[in-house]
Scaffold this motif. Structure first.
Motif, PDB file in Angstrom:
ATOM      1  N   ARG A 141      22.464  47.718  49.339  1.00  0.00           N
ATOM      2  CA  ARG A 141      21.026  47.534  49.537  1.00  0.00           C
ATOM      3  C   ARG A 141      20.259  48.850  49.596  1.00  0.00           C
ATOM      4  N   ARG A 142      20.862  49.875  50.175  1.00  0.00           N
ATOM      5  CA  ARG A 142      20.163  51.152  50.336  1.00  0.00           C
ATOM      6  C   ARG A 142      20.450  52.132  49.202  1.00  0.00           C
ATOM      7  N   GLY A 143      21.063  51.644  48.125  1.00  0.00           N
ATOM      8  CA  GLY A 143      21.317  52.497  46.973  1.00  0.00           C
ATOM      9  C   GLY A 143      22.497  53.425  47.128  1.00  0.00           C
ATOM     10  N   GLU A 144      23.367  53.185  48.107  1.00  0.00           N
ATOM     11  CA  GLU A 144      24.515  54.059  48.317  1.00  0.00           C
ATOM     12  C   GLU A 144      25.682  53.748  47.383  1.00  0.00           C
ATOM     13  N   SER A 145      25.549  52.684  46.595  1.00  0.00           N
ATOM     14  CA  SER A 145      26.603  52.306  45.648  1.00  0.00           C
ATOM     15  C   SER A 145      25.986  51.995  44.289  1.00  0.00           C
ATOM     16  N   VAL A 146      26.730  52.333  43.230  1.00  0.00           N
ATOM     17  CA  VAL A 146      26.277  51.953  41.883  1.00  0.00           C
ATOM     18  C   VAL A 146      27.058  50.743  41.381  1.00  0.00           C
ATOM     19  N   ALA A 147      28.214  50.461  42.000  1.00  0.00           N
ATOM     20  CA  ALA A 147      29.025  49.306  41.608  1.00  0.00           C
ATOM     21  C   ALA A 147      29.872  48.868  42.801  1.00  0.00           C
ATOM     22  N   LEU A 148      30.146  47.580  42.860  1.00  0.00           N
ATOM     23  CA  LEU A 148      30.979  47.019  43.927  1.00  0.00           C
ATOM     24  C   LEU A 148      32.074  46.149  43.318  1.00  0.00           C
ATOM     25  N   TRP A 149      33.225  46.161  43.948  1.00  0.00           N
ATOM     26  CA  TRP A 149      34.290  45.195  43.661  1.00  0.00           C
ATOM     27  C   TRP A 149      34.448  44.365  44.913  1.00  0.00           C
ATOM     28  N   VAL A 150      34.420  43.055  44.790  1.00  0.00           N
ATOM     29  CA  VAL A 150      34.569  42.151  45.930  1.00  0.00           C
ATOM     30  C   VAL A 150      35.783  41.274  45.645  1.00  0.00           C
ATOM     31  N   VAL A 151      36.796  41.373  46.503  1.00  0.00           N
ATOM     32  CA  VAL A 151      38.089  40.728  46.254  1.00  0.00           C
ATOM     33  C   VAL A 151      38.536  39.970  47.498  1.00  0.00           C
ATOM     34  N   PRO A 152      38.956  38.703  47.346  1.00  0.00           N
ATOM     35  CA  PRO A 152      39.511  38.004  48.511  1.00  0.00           C
ATOM     36  C   PRO A 152      40.706  38.787  49.052  1.00  0.00           C
ATOM     37  N   ARG A 153      40.777  38.918  50.358  1.00  0.00           N
ATOM     38  CA  ARG A 153      41.849  39.688  50.980  1.00  0.00           C
ATOM     39  C   ARG A 153      43.228  39.192  50.544  1.00  0.00           C
ATOM     40  N   ASP A 154      43.375  37.893  50.354  1.00  0.00           N
ATOM     41  CA  ASP A 154      44.666  37.338  49.938  1.00  0.00           C
ATOM     42  C   ASP A 154      45.081  37.809  48.545  1.00  0.00           C
ATOM     43  N   SER A 155      44.131  38.284  47.745  1.00  0.00           N
ATOM     44  CA  SER A 155      44.443  38.760  46.398  1.00  0.00           C
ATOM     45  C   SER A 155      44.874  40.219  46.372  1.00  0.00           C
ATOM     46  N   VAL A 156      44.670  40.928  47.469  1.00  0.00           N
ATOM     47  CA  VAL A 156      45.077  42.327  47.556  1.00  0.00           C
ATOM     48  C   VAL A 156      46.512  42.341  48.061  1.00  0.00           C
ATOM     49  N   HIS A 157      47.374  43.047  47.341  1.00  0.00           N
ATOM     50  CA  HIS A 157      48.761  43.114  47.799  1.00  0.00           C
ATOM     51  C   HIS A 157      49.211  44.566  47.880  1.00  0.00           C
ATOM     52  N   GLU A 158      50.168  44.795  48.748  1.00  0.00           N
ATOM     53  CA  GLU A 158      50.655  46.136  49.017  1.00  0.00           C
ATOM     54  C   GLU A 158      51.914  46.414  48.198  1.00  0.00           C
ATOM     55  N   ILE A 159      52.023  47.625  47.718  1.00  0.00           N
ATOM     56  CA  ILE A 159      53.244  48.100  47.088  1.00  0.00           C
ATOM     57  C   ILE A 159      53.746  49.230  47.970  1.00  0.00           C
ATOM     58  N   SER A 160      54.874  49.023  48.614  1.00  0.00           N
ATOM     59  CA  SER A 160      55.346  50.020  49.562  1.00  0.00           C
ATOM     60  C   SER A 160      56.666  50.669  49.159  1.00  0.00           C
ATOM     61  N   GLU A 161      57.372  50.098  48.198  1.00  0.00           N
ATOM     62  CA  GLU A 161      58.636  50.689  47.780  1.00  0.00           C
ATOM     63  C   GLU A 161      58.479  51.285  46.392  1.00  0.00           C
ATOM     64  N   PHE A 162      58.806  52.558  46.286  1.00  0.00           N
ATOM     65  CA  PHE A 162      58.691  53.258  45.024  1.00  0.00           C
ATOM     66  C   PHE A 162      60.058  53.797  44.633  1.00  0.00           C
ATOM     67  N   ALA A 163      60.376  53.720  43.364  1.00  0.00           N
ATOM     68  CA  ALA A 163      61.628  54.277  42.876  1.00  0.00           C
ATOM     69  C   ALA A 163      61.487  55.786  42.814  1.00  0.00           C
ATOM     70  N   ASP A 164      62.404  56.475  43.434  1.00  0.00           N
ATOM     71  CA  ASP A 164      62.413  57.931  43.416  1.00  0.00           C
ATOM     72  C   ASP A 164      63.788  58.365  42.934  1.00  0.00           C
ATOM     73  N   GLU A 165      63.994  58.248  41.633  1.00  0.00           N
ATOM     74  CA  GLU A 165      65.313  58.487  41.063  1.00  0.00           C
ATOM     75  C   GLU A 165      65.798  59.914  41.250  1.00  0.00           C
ATOM     76  N   LEU A 166      64.886  60.850  41.336  1.00  0.00           N
ATOM     77  CA  LEU A 166      65.289  62.244  41.528  1.00  0.00           C
ATOM     78  C   LEU A 166      65.293  62.650  42.995  1.00  0.00           C
ATOM     79  N   GLU A 167      64.969  61.727  43.897  1.00  0.00           N
ATOM     80  CA  GLU A 167      64.921  61.970  45.350  1.00  0.00           C
ATOM     81  C   GLU A 167      64.106  63.228  45.660  1.00  0.00           C
TER      82      GLU A 167
END
Length: 106
Positions: free
Chosen positions: A50-76
């Motif tokens: 409303r106050r012009g602090e954004s030029v674009a917004l993404w609005v996503v249901p919280r249930d659609s956001v998922h976390e990725i916490s395990e990453f492959a680190d083949e070279l450690e």
């Protein structure tokens, strides 16, 4: 009061991401609670645009956001070590396992 409880139970939490200026990455701005997508869009515009602090917004249901916490680190790799990470050693070991080690690598 019964209707208010029913409406509250059917509401969804939406996560809002905003872009301050064109070309910048989106950042999490906050959350809004709304009964449907249309209200979530309207609430997000009112709260974060409303106050012009954004030029674009993404609005996503919280249930659609998922976390990725395990990453492959083949070279450690350990980027937090002061002396860096032992890339040459890891590459040598990988080449030996693959049978492609150069004669000078051993």
């Amino acid at each position: 009061m019964g209707q208010a409880r029913r409406a509250h139970r059917s509401s969804v939490i939406y996560e809002v991401f905003r872009q301050e200026r064109k070309g910048q990455p989106f950042a999490h701005a906050g959350s809004v609670e709304a009964p449907n997508d249309a209200f979530a869009d309207w609430y997000a515009r009112e709260e974060f645009g409303r106050r012009g602090e954004s030029v674009a917004l993404w609005v996503v249901p919280r249930d659609s956001v998922h976390e990725i916490s395990e990453f492959a680190d083949e070279l450690e790799r350990n980027y937090h070590r002061v002396d860096g990470y032992p890339l040459k050693e890891k590459l040598r070991e990988a080449r030996e396992r693959a049978g492609t080690a150069a004669p000078g690598d051993r």
